[in-house]
Design an enzyme around this catalytic site. Structure first.
Site, PDB file in Angstrom:
ATOM      1  N   LYS A   1      39.686  35.666  42.022  1.00  0.00           N
ATOM      2  CA  LYS A   1      40.279  36.985  41.836  1.00  0.00           C
ATOM      3  C   LYS A   1      39.261  38.108  42.025  1.00  0.00           C
ATOM      4  O   LYS A   1      39.624  39.208  42.470  1.00  0.00           O
ATOM      5  CB  LYS A   1      40.934  37.079  40.454  1.00  0.00           C
ATOM      6  CG  LYS A   1      42.156  36.181  40.302  1.00  0.00           C
ATOM      7  CD  LYS A   1      43.220  36.478  41.371  1.00  0.00           C
ATOM      8  CE  LYS A   1      44.468  35.650  41.171  1.00  0.00           C
ATOM      9  NZ  LYS A   1      45.510  35.930  42.190  1.00  0.00           N
TER      10      LYS A   1
ATOM     11  N   ASN B   1      51.264  37.405  46.578  1.00  0.00           N
ATOM     12  CA  ASN B   1      51.514  37.178  45.151  1.00  0.00           C
ATOM     13  C   ASN B   1      51.227  35.747  44.702  1.00  0.00           C
ATOM     14  O   ASN B   1      50.911  35.524  43.536  1.00  0.00           O
ATOM     15  CB  ASN B   1      52.967  37.540  44.825  1.00  0.00           C
ATOM     16  CG  ASN B   1      53.398  37.019  43.477  1.00  0.00           C
ATOM     17  OD1 ASN B   1      53.054  37.570  42.438  1.00  0.00           O
ATOM     18  ND2 ASN B   1      54.156  35.925  43.481  1.00  0.00           N
TER      19      ASN B   1
ATOM     20  N   TYR C   1      39.123  30.513  38.780  1.00  0.00           N
ATOM     21  CA  TYR C   1      40.133  31.576  38.923  1.00  0.00           C
ATOM     22  C   TYR C   1      39.459  32.946  38.927  1.00  0.00           C
ATOM     23  O   TYR C   1      39.814  33.832  39.705  1.00  0.00           O
ATOM     24  CB  TYR C   1      41.120  31.467  37.769  1.00  0.00           C
ATOM     25  CG  TYR C   1      42.340  32.355  37.875  1.00  0.00           C
ATOM     26  CD1 TYR C   1      43.415  32.009  38.690  1.00  0.00           C
ATOM     27  CD2 TYR C   1      42.431  33.530  37.132  1.00  0.00           C
ATOM     28  CE1 TYR C   1      44.549  32.819  38.771  1.00  0.00           C
ATOM     29  CE2 TYR C   1      43.552  34.342  37.196  1.00  0.00           C
ATOM     30  CZ  TYR C   1      44.612  33.977  38.019  1.00  0.00           C
ATOM     31  OH  TYR C   1      45.719  34.781  38.095  1.00  0.00           O
TER      32      TYR C   1
ATOM     33  N   ASP D   1      53.742  25.737  52.650  1.00  0.00           N
ATOM     34  CA  ASP D   1      52.632  25.303  51.810  1.00  0.00           C
ATOM     35  C   ASP D   1      51.491  26.291  52.022  1.00  0.00           C
ATOM     36  O   ASP D   1      50.774  26.224  53.017  1.00  0.00           O
ATOM     37  CB  ASP D   1      52.198  23.886  52.192  1.00  0.00           C
ATOM     38  CG  ASP D   1      50.991  23.409  51.394  1.00  0.00           C
ATOM     39  OD1 ASP D   1      50.571  24.128  50.449  1.00  0.00           O
ATOM     40  OD2 ASP D   1      50.455  22.324  51.710  1.00  0.00           O
TER      41      ASP D   1
END
Length: 257
Positions: A162, A91, A158, A64
């Site tokens: 990023k 990834n 997001y 996890d």
């Protein structure tokens, strides 16, 4: 590319880009620790590599990655069991709902940050500690996003995560430039994977849906997982030995708009 005797961790290896990256490393001789939550998907990945007769191996690691201790354990257990680590591919990722900051819930914030930011941070920190202690050449490849290069390509959460990955990559690349540790970040655009499927946007906000429609109208052909994996192989190889701290968009020209 040849990766015999290389120990490689690939997170989010059960599907999409991670699955292809893991297969390509195994095809080229690496010992691959394929990390993800879905055991059955990882076992299928292992079987695929065996049936293909790859030189390398796929070693499933159910984890996890939203949990700090589990992420740290992934790195340390790999080092202990396989007697080292050479390449880490961060990834694994979790998409938001394309919503603006005024619609962001704490639940969504914590979920996306846990997988997209904190997990790569913890794994990279542990990997760098090992690389320095063992005096072993190390290579970290982060899978970011074009959302980390500008606004309007995803929701606020997001995009924030990023952007942070881009900053982390640059810091690692610069600060360890003379320590045989390289770190680079690939920023995919629209790649045909689960994270970009219609189902993934089923709960998108009205603001988010309008954003998605605007991006679709740009008419950029979706990329494939091979487009990303091929470049990961290059960055993982000695052919790219002078590249570190680089942020590399693979987006079919989408960021040119």
């Amino acid at each position: 590319m040849k990766f015999e005797n290389k120990i490689v961790i690939v997170t989010g290896a059960s599907s999409g880009m991670g699955r292809q990256i893991a297969l390509d490393f195994a095809k080229n001789g690496a010992t691959v620790i394929a990390a993800a939550r879905r055991k059955e998907k990882l076992e299928s990945l292992k079987d695929e590599a065996i049936k293909a007769g790859f030189k390398g191996t796929i070693n499933p690691f159910v984890v996890d990655l939203s949990n700090e201790k589990s992420t740290i354990n992934l790195i340390n257990e790999t080092i202990q069991k396989f007697n080292g680590l050479d390449i880490l591919v961060n990834n694994a990722g979790s998409m938001d709902d394309f919503g603006p900051i005024g619609e962001v819930s704490d639940e969504l914030l914590n979920k996306v940050f846990a997988i997209d930011l904190y997990s790569p941070f913890y794994s990279s920190r542990e990997a760098c500690k090992y690389f320095l202690k063992s005096n072993r050449k190390g290579n970290i490849i982060n899978i970011g996003s074009i959302a980390g290069l500008g606004g309007g390509k995803a929701g606020t959460v997001y995009t924030m995560a990023k952007h942070a990955i881009v900053g982390m990559t640059k810091s690692i690349g610069y600060q360890y430039r003379n320590s045989n540790i390289r770190c680079n970040c690939i920023c995919p655009g629209g790649i045909a994977t689960e994270i970009m499927s219609p189902e993934a946007f089923a709960n998108a906000s009205k603001f988010g849906l309008a954003n998605i429609q605007a991006m679709t109208a740009m008419n950029v052909k979706p990329g494939t997982v091979n487009n990303i994996s091929d470049f990961v192989m290059f960055l993982a190889s000695d052919e790219s030995s002078y590249i570190t701290g680089a942020i590399l968009p693979i987006d079919g020209g989408l960021m040119g708009n």
